[in-house]
Every structure is written in structure tokens, then in C-alpha cells.
Write an enzyme that holds these catalytic residues in place. Structure first.
Site, PDB file in Angstrom:
ATOM      1  N   LEU A 130       0.274  -1.522   0.181  1.00 16.41           N
ATOM      2  CA  LEU A 130       0.164  -0.205   0.020  1.00 16.41           C
ATOM      3  C   LEU A 130       0.808   1.546  -0.639  1.00 16.41           C
ATOM      4  O   LEU A 130       2.125   1.169   0.501  1.00 16.41           O
ATOM      5  CB  LEU A 130      -1.110  -0.022   1.581  1.00 16.41           C
ATOM      6  CG  LEU A 130      -2.606  -0.675   1.132  1.00 16.41           C
ATOM      7  CD1 LEU A 130      -2.567  -1.409   2.986  1.00 16.41           C
ATOM      8  CD2 LEU A 130      -2.823  -1.234   0.543  1.00 16.41           C
ATOM      9  N   ASP A 131       0.134   2.478  -0.320  1.00 22.64           N
ATOM     10  CA  ASP A 131       0.963   3.122  -0.386  1.00 22.64           C
ATOM     11  C   ASP A 131       1.253   4.294   1.068  1.00 22.64           C
ATOM     12  O   ASP A 131       0.721   3.674   1.486  1.00 22.64           O
ATOM     13  CB  ASP A 131       0.391   4.436  -1.120  1.00 22.64           C
ATOM     14  CG  ASP A 131       0.200   4.368  -2.566  1.00 22.64           C
ATOM     15  OD1 ASP A 131       1.174   3.700  -3.207  1.00 22.64           O
ATOM     16  OD2 ASP A 131      -0.363   4.878  -3.945  1.00 22.64           O
ATOM     17  N   ARG A 132       2.296   5.069   1.333  1.00 20.74           N
ATOM     18  CA  ARG A 132       2.768   5.575   2.188  1.00 20.74           C
ATOM     19  C   ARG A 132       1.198   6.115   3.158  1.00 20.74           C
ATOM     20  O   ARG A 132       1.146   5.996   3.619  1.00 20.74           O
ATOM     21  CB  ARG A 132       4.301   6.362   2.267  1.00 20.74           C
ATOM     22  CG  ARG A 132       3.734   6.622   3.158  1.00 20.74           C
ATOM     23  CD  ARG A 132       5.207   8.486   3.283  1.00 20.74           C
ATOM     24  NE  ARG A 132       4.856   9.258   2.567  1.00 20.74           N
ATOM     25  CZ  ARG A 132       5.327  10.441   2.522  1.00 20.74           C
ATOM     26  NH1 ARG A 132       6.849  10.401   3.104  1.00 20.74           N
ATOM     27  NH2 ARG A 132       4.702  11.017   1.649  1.00 20.74           N
ATOM     28  N   ASP A 133       0.234   6.534   2.583  1.00 23.65           N
ATOM     29  CA  ASP A 133      -0.728   7.825   3.078  1.00 23.65           C
ATOM     30  C   ASP A 133      -1.824   6.816   3.000  1.00 23.65           C
ATOM     31  O   ASP A 133      -2.894   7.383   3.280  1.00 23.65           O
ATOM     32  CB  ASP A 133      -0.998   8.223   2.475  1.00 23.65           C
ATOM     33  CG  ASP A 133       0.283  10.143   2.713  1.00 23.65           C
ATOM     34  OD1 ASP A 133       1.155   9.972   3.591  1.00 23.65           O
ATOM     35  OD2 ASP A 133       0.353  10.495   1.475  1.00 23.65           O
ATOM     36  N   THR A 134      -1.664   5.605   2.600  1.00 19.81           N
ATOM     37  CA  THR A 134      -3.179   4.873   2.404  1.00 19.81           C
ATOM     38  C   THR A 134      -2.739   3.789   3.454  1.00 19.81           C
ATOM     39  O   THR A 134      -1.585   3.186   4.328  1.00 19.81           O
ATOM     40  CB  THR A 134      -2.646   3.846   1.338  1.00 19.81           C
ATOM     41  OG1 THR A 134      -3.558   4.749   0.298  1.00 19.81           O
ATOM     42  CG2 THR A 134      -3.894   3.070   1.288  1.00 19.81           C
TER      43      THR A 134
END
Length: 208
Positions: A128-132
Site C-alpha cells: 500500500l502507498d505510504r499515506d494509505t
């Protein structure tokens, strides 16, 4: 402590071919061979012939390339081979140039060290992306990773809840647009030279 596994051979073949069918990658097999971590019927073995009924035991080599991070980790599910953990916002899934020793993967390594696993080699299977924020599947060792790649990778579907600005053209549809890494090395953008990406969406709620 190393991860250890046994497999009963059901036909005449070789150690390498049999283990490959069980999900042991060529790379992992070479490491096990180099570290003398393969046994047939209790005797140390290389890539020799095996017959039906024989028992192959193998252990996962250790590696110190991943720095364990001893930080909070929310474990949702765990068994002998897999972890499902909750990734918080602001944390990368894997180490990067700016955070080589701090990521979800580093935290999983720290968690396994606390379980007395020597120099663990976990792998994130659903990044998952960092901010997800969301659930992430992780293999505890390379053997589990190999079995996943062999059998399940193409059957995995991800579902996201997202907050977007603006108004979508319809309450349900598809977005077929290639994506690539943005200049900041973190975010992704739509670009003609990106990787193929298909998103199916459905609007759950609109703010009036």
C-alpha cells in the site's frame, strides 16, 4: 531459530525439481544448497535423485540485509507462514532511500525477531502507498512468498475506500489509465508511458 519444512516425495525425480513444484524458487534453492540446509531421510543432501516415499527436509537460510524495527505492529491474522497486518498512514510498506530502516516490512522483521526467528526475511505481498491505511498480507519467509507467487498472485483483488475531490462522471464505472511514479518518488501519476492500470469504482456517498 530457522523456519523448517518437510515434504514427502510421491514419484521419482530430483530434489531440485520436487522442491520447485512445492514452491521453492531457484534463488532460494541455491541459498539452501550453499548453506547445506537440505536433508533427505535425515541425511545431508544436495540436488540428487529421490524416490517416492522419501522425506525431504529443508530450512530457510537467514539474512541480515533487513534491519528489524521494534515498533508497534497491529496483527489482524497470523499462522505459521502468513501475517495480515494493519498499515497506518505515513508509513511506507517497504524500506526506501529516505527510510531504509523504518517501514512496515522492518516492523514485521522486528516482530519475527521477538518470536525468536533468526535474521528473518519477510516479504510484503500486497503493498500500500505510504499515506494509505489498510490491511497488508505478508509472507513470513521466502518459501511462503514463492508458494504465493506460484499459485495465487493472479487471483488477488484489492478493494479500496477513497475520498476524492470533484464529481465523477457517473456513479459507477472504470478508469483505464496507465500510471507511473511521480517526480517526488512517492506518488503516482497518469502518464502515457506508465504501467497499465484498471480501476473499477462505485460511488458510495456524495457530499452535498
Amino acid at each position: 531459530m530457522r523456519y523448517s519444512f518437510t515434504s514427502k516425495v510421491t514419484r521419482s525425480t530430483t530434489v531440485k525439481r520436487w522442491l520447485a513444484e512445492q514452491g521453492v524458487s531457484h534463488r532460494l534453492f541455491k541459498k539452501m544448497l550453499a548453506d547445506h540446509l537440505i536433508w533427505v531421510d535425515g541425511q545431508a543432501s544436495g540436488n540428487g535423485p529421490v524416490e517416492a516415499g522419501q522425506i525431504i527436509r529443508f530450512e530457510i537460510p537467514t539474512s541480515k540485509t533487513l534491519t528489524p524495527e521494534f515498533a508497534p505492529l497491529e496483527v489482524i491474522y497470523e499462522d505459521a507462514n502468513w501475517l495480515i497486518v494493519s498499515k497506518p498512514a505515513g508509513l511506507t510498506s517497504v524500506p526506501g532511500p529516505h527510510t531504509p530502516n523504518s517501514s512496515l516490512l522492518n516492523r514485521i522483521a522486528g516482530y519475527l525477531v521477538e518470536q525468536k526467528i533468526d535474521a528473518p526475511q519477510p516479504a510484503i505481498m500486497t503493498r500500500l502507498d505510504r499515506d494509505t491505511v489498510g490491511l497488508v498480507l505478508a509472507a513470513k519467509h521466502p518459501y511462503a512468498q514463492g508458494r504465493f507467487d506460484q499459485a495465487h498472485q493472479r487471483t488477488l483483488t484489492k478493494h479500496y475506500l477513497a475520498v476524492v475531490s470533484g464529481k465523477l462522471p457517473s456513479p459507477k464505472g472504470e478508469i483505464d489509465a496507465p500510471l507511473k511514479l511521480a517526480a517526488d518518488g512517492i506518488h503516482r501519476i497518469v502518464a502515457a508511458d506508465g504501467q497499465a492500470a484498471l480501476t473499477k469504482y462505485r460511488v458510495l456517498k456524495e457530499k452535498t
